[in-house]
Design an enzyme around this catalytic site. Structure first.
Site, PDB file in Angstrom:
ATOM      1  N   LYS A  34       0.825  -1.208   0.000  1.00  0.00           N
ATOM      2  CA  LYS A  34       0.000   0.000   0.000  1.00  0.00           C
ATOM      3  C   LYS A  34       0.858   1.256   0.000  1.00  0.00           C
ATOM      4  CE  LYS A  34      -1.954   2.214   3.395  1.00  0.00           C
ATOM      5  NZ  LYS A  34      -2.737   2.599   4.588  1.00  0.00           N
ATOM      6  N   ASP A  39      -6.839   1.604   1.341  1.00  0.00           N
ATOM      7  CA  ASP A  39      -6.770   1.795   2.791  1.00  0.00           C
ATOM      8  C   ASP A  39      -8.095   1.353   3.409  1.00  0.00           C
ATOM      9  OD1 ASP A  39      -8.589   3.803   2.211  1.00  0.00           O
ATOM     10  OD2 ASP A  39      -7.607   5.295   3.473  1.00  0.00           O
TER      11      ASP A  39
END
Length: 231
Positions: free
Chosen positions: A135, A153
């Protein structure tokens, strides 16, 4: 503004997944035509540091801490010179500060020793840095280098389930599913738009899949709250 955007759509039918995705993209574009990057930074390195610090911490808290950190350690060399304890002293208000200070020191060392103090521009090289997962690498690739990426997220993982765009089995599945539904050229802007919408309108507690404007428009007949799977 939301009332104006969603007023007048009275057609009651079940939308197909791609139709839902198209509607989401259109509505988010109307709400957030130019979403700013929420983490304050000056360049690729400071963005990388800010994103690493933001894990399990709010962007607001990170932005409160990074001005002092970047003033004294705004380059890999300066971060390395500051040392692990010096980093920790500054970032202590941030969650997981002990492990993050270790990772920042190791990350800076690797950038100095192996990358000539330059933040690498590939996923593999970024993910090889201390404290940098997929991420974080995706955020840097998208926001620093403009490469198509879709960082997922908590907000994106939650909203993708509420909007019927993902089963929520895993973050990996959510990312893959969203990439199939949305054109590549929209990914970098869209992931920011979803984050802002998730913070402001379709929050974890403020909406249960039946209250916010987009949820109501996508599922006008939905009465039962959506139980979403956390990442």
């Amino acid at each position: 503004m939301l009332d104006r955007l969603f007023r007048g759509n009275r057609e009651i039918r079940t939308l197909k997944k791609q139709e839902r995705a198209n509607l989401v993209r259109r509505r988010l574009g109307e709400l957030y035509p130019a979403p700013p990057i929420p983490l304050d930074h000056q360049d690729e390195f400071t963005l990388l540091v800010a994103v690493l610090l933001s894990a399990q911490c709010t962007d607001k808290k990170v932005n409160e801490v990074t001005p002092e950190l970047f003033e004294v350690a705004g380059t890999p060399e300066k971060m390395l010179s500051l040392g692990e304890q010096g980093i920790l002293r500054i970032i202590r208000p941030i969650g997981l500060s002990n492990s993050k200070s270790k990772n920042l020191y190791r990350l800076a060392n690797r950038l100095v020793e192996e990358h000539g103090c330059i933040v690498p521009r590939t996923f593999d090289e970024l993910e090889a840095l201390a404290g940098v997962g997929h991420k974080t690498a995706s955020v840097v690739m998208a926001q620093a280098f403009g490469e198509p990426a879709f960082p997922v997220d908590t907000h994106i993982h939650r909203l993708a389930q509420r909007w019927g765009l993902s089963s929520g089995k895993s973050v990996v599945e959510t990312e893959a599913g969203l990439k199939k539904l949305f054109p590549k050229e929209s990914w970098n802007e869209l992931h920011l738009q979803i984050i802002y919408y998730g913070r402001e309108h379709c929050t974890a507690r403020g909406c249960d899949g039946t209250k916010c404007g987009i949820c109501r428009e996508l599922y006008p007949n939905r009465k039962t709250p959506v139980v979403w799977r956390k990442a």
